[in-house]
Scaffold this active site. Sequence first.
Site, PDB file in Angstrom:
ATOM      1  CG  HIS A  17     123.464  33.901  27.317  1.00 20.09           C
ATOM      2  ND1 HIS A  17     124.434  34.810  27.661  1.00 20.09           N
ATOM      3  CD2 HIS A  17     122.314  34.352  27.881  1.00 20.09           C
ATOM      4  CE1 HIS A  17     123.897  35.770  28.383  1.00 20.09           C
ATOM      5  NE2 HIS A  17     122.615  35.517  28.550  1.00 20.09           N
ATOM      6  CG  HIS A  20     124.258  32.748  31.933  1.00 25.38           C
ATOM      7  ND1 HIS A  20     123.402  32.293  30.969  1.00 25.38           N
ATOM      8  CD2 HIS A  20     123.614  33.755  32.559  1.00 25.38           C
ATOM      9  CE1 HIS A  20     122.271  32.978  31.022  1.00 25.38           C
ATOM     10  NE2 HIS A  20     122.373  33.874  31.975  1.00 25.38           N
ATOM     11  CB  CYS A 125     110.167  45.111  35.057  1.00 27.54           C
ATOM     12  SG  CYS A 125     110.656  44.005  33.703  1.00 27.54           S
ATOM     13  CB  CYS A 128     113.686  43.434  36.290  1.00 25.17           C
ATOM     14  SG  CYS A 128     114.197  44.361  34.876  1.00 25.17           S
ATOM     15  CB  CYS A 143     111.220  47.314  31.725  1.00 21.15           C
ATOM     16  SG  CYS A 143     112.822  46.744  32.304  1.00 21.15           S
ATOM     17  CG  HIS A 146     113.608  43.190  30.300  1.00 22.47           C
ATOM     18  ND1 HIS A 146     113.757  43.359  31.652  1.00 22.47           N
ATOM     19  CD2 HIS A 146     114.384  42.148  29.956  1.00 22.47           C
ATOM     20  CE1 HIS A 146     114.581  42.426  32.115  1.00 22.47           C
ATOM     21  NE2 HIS A 146     114.987  41.701  31.109  1.00 22.47           N
ATOM     22  CE  LYS A 295     122.854  41.624  29.632  1.00 23.31           C
ATOM     23  NZ  LYS A 295     121.835  41.286  30.595  1.00 23.31           N
ATOM     24  CE  LYS A 298     114.042  34.582  28.103  1.00 20.03           C
ATOM     25  NZ  LYS A 298     113.303  34.191  29.249  1.00 20.03           N
TER      26      LYS A 298
HETATM   27  N1  MSP Z   1     119.470  35.725  39.169  1.00 29.04           N
HETATM   28  C1  MSP Z   1     120.053  37.010  39.052  1.00 29.04           C
HETATM   29  C2  MSP Z   1     121.302  37.152  39.880  1.00 29.04           C
HETATM   30  C3  MSP Z   1     121.146  36.851  41.338  1.00 29.04           C
HETATM   31  S1  MSP Z   1     122.664  36.930  42.194  1.00 29.04           S
HETATM   32  C4  MSP Z   1     122.247  36.826  43.797  1.00 29.04           C
HETATM   33  C5  MSP Z   1     120.372  37.293  37.585  1.00 29.04           C
HETATM   34  N2  MSP Z   1     120.519  36.234  36.783  1.00 29.04           N
HETATM   35  S2  MSP Z   1     120.837  36.281  35.206  1.00 29.04           S
HETATM   36  O1  MSP Z   1     120.862  34.910  34.796  1.00 29.04           O
HETATM   37  O2  MSP Z   1     119.934  37.143  34.532  1.00 29.04           O
HETATM   38  O3  MSP Z   1     122.241  36.942  35.002  1.00 29.04           O
HETATM   39  C6  MSP Z   1     123.261  36.802  35.892  1.00 29.04           C
HETATM   40  C7  MSP Z   1     124.583  37.245  35.399  1.00 29.04           C
HETATM   41  O4  MSP Z   1     124.914  36.680  34.135  1.00 29.04           O
HETATM   42  C8  MSP Z   1     124.839  38.733  35.160  1.00 29.04           C
HETATM   43  O5  MSP Z   1     125.006  39.519  36.267  1.00 29.04           O
HETATM   44  C9  MSP Z   1     126.171  38.594  34.508  1.00 29.04           C
HETATM   45  O6  MSP Z   1     127.114  38.266  35.505  1.00 29.04           O
HETATM   46  C10 MSP Z   1     125.928  37.433  33.560  1.00 29.04           C
HETATM   47  N3  MSP Z   1     125.506  37.928  32.260  1.00 29.04           N
HETATM   48  C11 MSP Z   1     124.312  37.762  31.641  1.00 29.04           C
HETATM   49  N4  MSP Z   1     124.371  38.352  30.414  1.00 29.04           N
HETATM   50  C12 MSP Z   1     125.585  38.919  30.231  1.00 29.04           C
HETATM   51  C13 MSP Z   1     126.267  39.545  29.159  1.00 29.04           C
HETATM   52  N5  MSP Z   1     125.705  39.808  28.004  1.00 29.04           N
HETATM   53  N6  MSP Z   1     127.573  39.847  29.364  1.00 29.04           N
HETATM   54  C14 MSP Z   1     128.248  39.525  30.500  1.00 29.04           C
HETATM   55  N7  MSP Z   1     127.630  38.938  31.514  1.00 29.04           N
HETATM   56  C15 MSP Z   1     126.276  38.759  31.469  1.00 29.04           C
HETATM   57  O7  MSP Z   1     120.533  38.444  37.243  1.00 29.04           O
END
Ligand code: MSP
Length: 498
Positions: A17, A20, A125, A128, A143, A146, A295, A298
């Site tokens: 999304h 990312h 969790c 997480c 959590c 979540h 925020k 998902k």
């Molecule tokens: N897999 C772990 C990270 C491991 S790093 C060694 C993880 N993954 S995640 O897919 O849940 O999210 C990773 C990153 O996506 C967040 O830290 C952030 O950088 C980005 N984001 C996810 N949702 C976000 C927002 N709503 N806003 C901005 N960035 C966000 O955590």
Amino acid sequence: MSFYVTTPIYYVNAAPHLGHAYSTIAADVMARNMRQRGEDVFFLTGTDEHGEPVALAAEREGLTPQELVDKNAPRFVDLMPRLNVSNDFFIRTTDPEHKAKVQEVLGRIRENGHVYEGVYEGWYCPRCADFKTDAEAGEDHLCPIHKLPLTREKEDNYFFRLSAFQDDLLKLLDEQPDFVMPRHRYNEARSFIESGLQDVSLSRSTFTWGVPVPWDEGHVFYVWFDALLNYYSALSYARPGEDLTDRFWPAQFHLIGKDILKFHTVFWPAMLLAAGLPLPEHVFVHGFLLIGKDKMGKSAGNAIDPFNIMDEYGTDALRFYLMREVSFGHDGAVSEEGFRARYESELANDFGNLASRTIAMVHRYRDGVVPRAELDPELAAEIDGLAGEVCEQLDRADIAAAGEAIWMRVRRLNRYVEEQAPWTLAKDPARANELDTVLASLVEGLRVVGVVLHPWLPESTGKLLGALDSPQVELECARMQAGRLGAISKLEPLFPKP
Ligand code: MSP
């Protein structure tokens, strides 16, 4: 100089999304700017594929975990070229080379005496993939992120002696105050460490989807230890037959979201210290993209699909919006209305029109050949400082400030057109020299802005610089008078009104 920048690696059990895309585009802007400076750059992104949440999702879908990650990882792999990001490698933590490196480094941490066996009992969790302290679990045992019920876990674990690194970590923050950026996140990391560190689980023994612990077959490494090591392991196998570790380690910047601060600013440096490895220079913690006040993500069910926006408006427009709308390091709301407004006012009007009318005037008044004339010295002085300013801001990962410095010049050039009114000069043959100066200055100003803006808008600045017959994007060309000032082509609108 070498420059190594990373994004978090993304969980594959959700669709990509905008959040990312956000971290990834930010890293790309920094990487591209460093390449423009002639630095030796490595930019890493990838997917985080082990752990209980993946194992549970696979079970629900009737697949093996490997089948599930093989099905989902391509969504992230394919996102990168769609975002036009210039990553040098895409790591998947199921890569055999990564797994071997995890075993090697964590084995070394154990040999160094930082691992012991014990029993873990506490709140967990599964979403997480993280254990919660009693304070985090609260009285209702939900959590805090979540809002789902936590499970009570009791299992044999290996533990990492995190508590032994409290003083070293405080010393690190004292000596390297920009290890964690920006400042408010430094303070958060510091108070977390000062509040007292507990040892953490290094392994899990109730499921098998992970990197096997080499000294005990009944365990796999806890997914966060496996995941964090991606930043280090990737360098050893990204280029077949070549080990890039000495060239790029330690990293200059890990870019992460604020949700994973504890792992990157506490666990990660402690692990590296335990393994005797050099520490990264900066962990830059950005905020969340919000929908209203929530925020985006998902779990909240409010995620915006980046592919839809790119289909309609193009990749550059999405990149630009995200880097400009939300100040890097803070939370910021995003919306489709906000996106459209910025597209129209800044991309179509400010920048797109400046490019179109500058080029059109050269064709109308000078048959498409940029006159070889003295440049306006005042304008040149304002434009010439731009590249240096932008580099300084990006060295602090202040992408918003860098963007604003560029936009000041875009607005300045638009004012210059109004002030000089080339259409009036063109009516008076006695003022032909003045018109030459104005046109040449505008073309050069536009070209310099195009070069500096290239990391934000790689595709459209490429078209613009191509039309100006000066395709070079090296930052040493971001000076007035470094351009060619010859025949230029016509240009289709860069940002057509939809
Ligand atoms: N897999 C772990 C990270 C491991 S790093 C060694 C993880 N993954 S995640 O897919 O849940 O999210 C990773 C990153 O996506 C967040 O830290 C952030 O950088 C980005 N984001 C996810 N949702 C976000 C927002 N709503 N806003 C901005 N960035 C966000 O955590």
